[in-house]
Design a protein around this motif. Structure first.
Motif, mmCIF file in Angstrom:
data_model
loop_
_atom_site.group_PDB
_atom_site.id
_atom_site.type_symbol
_atom_site.label_atom_id
_atom_site.label_comp_id
_atom_site.label_asym_id
_atom_site.label_seq_id
_atom_site.Cartn_x
_atom_site.Cartn_y
_atom_site.Cartn_z
ATOM 1 N N ASN A 107 9.866 -11.949 18.339
ATOM 2 C CA ASN A 107 8.822 -12.809 17.767
ATOM 3 C C ASN A 107 7.613 -11.987 17.330
ATOM 4 N N ASN A 108 7.244 -11.015 18.130
ATOM 5 C CA ASN A 108 6.146 -10.114 17.749
ATOM 6 C C ASN A 108 6.500 -9.308 16.507
ATOM 7 N N LEU A 109 7.764 -8.939 16.412
ATOM 8 C CA LEU A 109 8.213 -8.145 15.268
ATOM 9 C C LEU A 109 8.124 -8.965 13.973
ATOM 10 N N ILE A 110 8.559 -10.216 14.029
ATOM 11 C CA ILE A 110 8.443 -11.090 12.855
ATOM 12 C C ILE A 110 6.978 -11.234 12.448
ATOM 13 N N ASP A 111 6.109 -11.463 13.417
ATOM 14 C CA ASP A 111 4.670 -11.584 13.123
ATOM 15 C C ASP A 111 4.128 -10.290 12.537
ATOM 16 N N GLN A 112 4.585 -9.156 13.051
ATOM 17 C CA GLN A 112 4.105 -7.862 12.575
ATOM 18 C C GLN A 112 4.488 -7.632 11.118
ATOM 19 N N PHE A 113 5.722 -7.959 10.761
ATOM 20 C CA PHE A 113 6.142 -7.790 9.368
ATOM 21 C C PHE A 113 5.326 -8.692 8.446
ATOM 22 N N LYS A 114 5.031 -9.917 8.899
ATOM 23 C CA LYS A 114 4.227 -10.827 8.089
ATOM 24 C C LYS A 114 2.798 -10.300 7.944
ATOM 25 N N LYS A 115 2.256 -9.822 9.039
ATOM 26 C CA LYS A 115 0.852 -9.408 9.073
ATOM 27 C C LYS A 115 0.612 -8.121 8.292
ATOM 28 N N GLU A 116 1.458 -7.130 8.541
ATOM 29 C CA GLU A 116 1.211 -5.804 7.975
ATOM 30 C C GLU A 116 1.889 -5.583 6.620
ATOM 31 N N GLY A 117 2.890 -6.414 6.304
ATOM 32 C CA GLY A 117 3.568 -6.244 5.018
ATOM 33 C C GLY A 117 4.179 -4.868 4.894
#
Length: 898
Positions: free
Chosen positions: A33-43
């Motif tokens: 879940n953190n990884l999905i958020d990270q990809f969204k956040k950092e692009g």
């Protein structure tokens, strides 16, 4: 030229280890879940994450978050999240040849649903790797492997040490299989955590990179440096983009790149020097001090290895080929159910699982999984065998007779003693009130019987006394059908059952029943067993002399048990200080013949051994203080206990050597029990069964080796020979052995310990394996070595059953004897037969255990053959007779003509 620092974010995820599976999964879900958020956040600033080379983690995640499947699929398609090629990160040596192939097949098949697979043979923490890995990877279209163990010392808590005799001067090398196949090997020379928790703070980053760059450059053969940003169960480092910016500002002479294995290996291959060190065959830490090889995981919780061997054999040597024969006979091939069984089994194959080096909760759950797989496999085999038998014409069964179909689903012709419970008469509840049926069957006179083959020839048989028992059928088209049956156990010698085929026999009424007669009663002073191949003479202490009749050569005093103290852990054995071995040598045994017929002799040998009850008190202190096993000085307790050893020895007609089943009433802790076979043979090397290889290993270790113990892994057998004769010990889930200096083969049958043994204090009291434990093996004498004599065929066939079915009497499409696949494969080892994953091609695999080319001629009526790969790819390479090269794994495919 600028050097590039490739930073690969990852988390090495043991599904279960120091926590049970569900507790680890809780943290894994947080990571994803953190990884999905990270990809969204950092692009694009967060480029990539490597999901540890195993697709099972996606199943673990989607079981909780199925709504995120499309998000994950998109990340994989965009090559941000990297999956595969394996289904699980298995232990290489403790899972079978075919299990290693299925792991790769299923993993790569899973990746197709997501559009991209990481094409790297990923073995980050595998406890040594088999020598045929490069050939397997090459056949799967993979030309690079990455691994952490096998060529450089790795110690407690994954500390990596330097060695003056490190096998390669670089972290890059050429790794070559016995057949000559090679891949680019990438060693995690500074472990797979050398880029973990990279600081974003300038001051901290300066200290970090000064050391880490120097460490990587020490082993790098190119200007491409690898930094693995993660470790075991490592949470996501969210500050990686900022950490890379900091590093780039501090070190302008380097390029810092958030990378992937695809990008790293592409750049690496363009920069490699012309010549790299070639590492051949197995990666087993041969050139180390021997204290951290983790080889003794082969004997940790042996019950797990026994379960695994049973389940693997059930799937690959019985269920798959039987279903394939049924398919050739006109049935459907249930590939989805077979794949489901394999996936269920492989969830027990990760290195911390099958190795038995986790906390007790993990291994309790594993037993449940094994039980589940065995239930699935057993019903699958029963139903497929029954379906096949119903396709066979039994309409010519003599009046009052009972047909029996013996199916040989293996790649070798079988001569075997068959034992089958036969229903002599059956009365359904629908035919008579159920309370009356037992009395009716008991009172009804049972006729005499004889056994004949489909040529009408009488076969010697033994039919036991009948009993009345309840049973039921589950028809496809009606409600369950309960019944009572009068049943008897039938034993007979089935001669010449064709490979990939069957024979039909008939139990028919006879006025003069044919029965076995037992041999003359043996004198009590002479405890002996004999068949057409071997003669055994037992001594008073339970050891035995074994004579190989063909050569007249003999082996003396085999089968002595040896017990030593073990103050190590689930990973490594360490003998208790100040205590020698306690053995059964010279101790009086009790003997009892359980069966003596012309068909089979069964002898029970009972022994007791008084041994220390546990280690001494010092061991508990050493465990609490996290003292590494190498440095422990604990001894054995002065308190004694008695363990009872009950060995049942079986020698049947057609057996090339006796089989043994040991039952141990283990009442002691912190010890190891082995069975010894003093061959008296003088040789520098020996052979052992490994993955698609009968490997040659030295009897004595390299000069760097300090550990007094020099144990090895085996799959099915180990063997020692000179120029004239050899002795092979085939085993059932006993995967640790040692060749002693005097030519003794020592096979571990029990190891008791009580701690996990890595990075902390994790008690594992159930690893003591208290109570009833078992072990099984067969001893095979032969001419010359195990390959020249082809004794490996008998060793591979040990514990591989063939299937006997009692069908109805009916018309059928197939004759009473038939062989579906005709093969001439002398000198090759058969491995598997199945139907391909993506088309209805029959796939059969062998491997060449010799350094010579071997011929292979195989045919299936109305089918066209071709040479394939482990990925079951259809090719245009079609021959009437194929050649299997030196040590080659050869897969042939067959598709229906027309």
């Amino acid at each position: 030229m600028k050097k590039t620092a490739h930073i690969i974010s990852h988390s090495h995820w043991d599904r279960e280890w120091y926590l049970p599976f569900e507790k680890h999964r809780y943290y894994f879900i947080k990571l994803m879940n953190n990884l999905i958020d990270q990809f969204k956040k950092e692009g694009n600033a967060f480029e990539s994450f490597h999901l540890d080379g195993q697709t099972v983690l996606l199943e673990d995640y989607f079981a909780v978050h199925p709504e995120n499947r499309e998000i994950i699929k998109q990340l994989i398609e965009e090559k941000k999240l990297h999956i595969g090629p394996w289904y699980v990160l298995q232990d290489a040596f403790l899972t079978s040849s075919e299990a290693n192939i299925r792991n790769l097949q299923i993993g790569l098949n899973d990746t197709k649903a997501y559009g991209h697979a990481a094409k790297i043979g990923y073995f980050p923490d595998t406890f040594g790797i088999y020598g045929q890995a490069p050939q397997i990877l090459r056949q799967a279209g993979i030309d690079t492997a990455a691994f952490g163990r096998g060529v450089k010392p790795t110690g407690f808590n994954n500390t990596v040490s330097d060695s003056p005799n490190f096998e390669s001067p670089y972290s890059e090398m050429i790794w070559q299989s016995p057949d000559g196949s090679s891949v680019l090997g990438i060693l995690f020379a500074n472990w797979y955590s050398n880029g973990n928790e990279i600081p974003a703070d300038k001051k901290e980053a300066n200290v970090f990179w000064d050391k880490k760059l120097q460490d990587a450059e020490k082993y790098a053969s190119t200007n491409q440096l690898l930094f693995m940003n993660g470790c075991d169960h490592q949470p996501l480092q969210k500050t990686i983009p900022q950490a890379i910016e900091t590093a780039a500002a501090l070190y302008p002479d380097y390029t810092f790149k958030h990378s992937s294995f695809d990008q790293y290996t592409e750049a690496l291959k363009e920069s490699l020097p012309e010549k790299l060190q070639v590492i051949e065959g197995e990666l087993r830490n041969q050139r180390t001090d021997g204290w951290s090889t983790l080889v003794n995981t082969a004997s940790s919780r042996i019950y797990l290895k026994q379960w695994n061997n049973y389940c693997q054999t059930l799937l690959e040597k019985v269920a798959e080929p039987l279903a394939t024969i049924n398919f050739l006979a006109g049935g459907t091939y249930p590939r989805e159910y077979l794949r489901f069984m394999w996936k269920s089994l492989m969830k027990n194959h990760p290195h911390d699982s099958i190795c038995g080096c986790s906390v007790d909760e993990v291994h309790r759950e594993m037993v449940t999984r094994f039980e589940t797989v065995s239930q699935m496999g057993e019903v699958f085999v029963r139903e497929n065998a029954a379906e096949l038998a119903e396709r066979i014409d039994t309409s010519e069964t003599p009046e009052g007779g009972i047909p029996l179909v013996v199916i040989n689903q293996t790649g070798w012709k079988k001569n075997d003693v068959i034992t089958k419970v036969v229903d002599l008469e059956k009365v359904y509840f629908s035919q008579m009130h159920f309370e009356d049926i037992p009395f009716y069957l008991q009172d009804k006179e049972t006729p005499g019987y004889k056994l004949i083959n489909d040529q009408g020839e009488t076969i010697e048989c033994q039919l036991g006394d009948p009993v009345v028992e309840f049973g039921y059928e589950l028809p496809d088209d009606k409600f369950r059908q309960p019944f009572f049956a009068k049943r008897a156990k039938l034993s007979f010698f089935a001669d010449g059952i064709p490979s990939f085929g069957y024979k039909t026999f008939y139990l028919v009424p006879a006025e003069t029943p044919e029965q076995f007669t037992g041999p003359d009663k043996m004198e009590e002073k002479s405890i002996e067993m004999e068949n057409e191949y071997v003669h055994l003479h037992f001594h008073e202490d339970g050891s035995f002399d074994l004579i190989h009749k063909e050569t007249g050569e003999s082996f003396q005093r085999l089968g002595i048990y040896e017990d030593t103290g073990d103050v190590g852990n689930e990973y490594m054995y360490k003998e208790a200080k100040g205590h020698g071995a306690i053995t059964t040598n010279g101790k009086t045994a009790e003997f009892k013949f359980l069966e003596t017929t012309n068909l089979r002799t069964v002898l029970e040998v009972t022994q007791t051994l008084s041994i220390p009850a546990s280690a001494d008190d010092r061991l508990a202190t050493e465990r609490n203080q996290l003292i590494w096993h190498k440095d422990r000085v604990a001894g054995r307790s002065s308190e004694k206990t008695t363990i009872t050893l009950r060995t049942v020895v079986t020698l049947a007609k057609g057996m090339k050597g006796p089989a043994f089943r040991l039952t141990i009433d283990n009442q002691a802790r912190d010890h190891r029990l082995r069975v010894l076979f003093p061959t008296g043979l003088k040789a520098d090397t020996h052979r052992a069964d490994s993955i698609f290889e009968i490997v040659t290993r030295p009897n004595m270790p390299e000069e760097e080796w300090e550990n007094p113990s020099f144990c090895h892994h085996q799959q099915r057998f180990c063997s020692l020979a000179d120029d004239h004769i050899g002795l092979t010990v085939a085993t059932d889930g006993l995967q640790e052995y040692e060749i002693l200096a005097d030519g003794t083969i020592a096979v571990t049958v029990l190891r008791s310990t009580a701690e996990l043994g890595d990075w902390g204090n994790f008690p594992t009291p159930e690893a003591q394996c208290l109570g009833i434990q078992t072990a099984e093996w067969q001893v095979l004498p032969h001419e010359k070595d195990v390959i020249q004599s082809q004794a490996y065929v008998d060793a591979y066939e040990y514990k591989v059953p063939i299937v006997a079915v009692q069908p109805s009497i009916h018309k059928g499409l197939w004759p009473t004897t038939h062989q579906f696949v005709e093969s001439e494969a002398n000198g090759l080892a058969w491995s598997s037969m199945k139907v391909a994953e993506e088309q209805d091609d029959v796939m059969i695999r062998w491997f060449n255990p010799t350094p010579e080319k071997m011929s292979l001629k195989v045919s299936i009526k109305d089918y066209q053959s071709y040479k394939s790969t482990i990925l079951e790819e259809r090719t245009n390479q079609t021959e009437e007779q194929y050649k299997a090269g030196k040590s080659e794994i050869i897969t042939l495919g067959f598709y229906q003509k027309g």
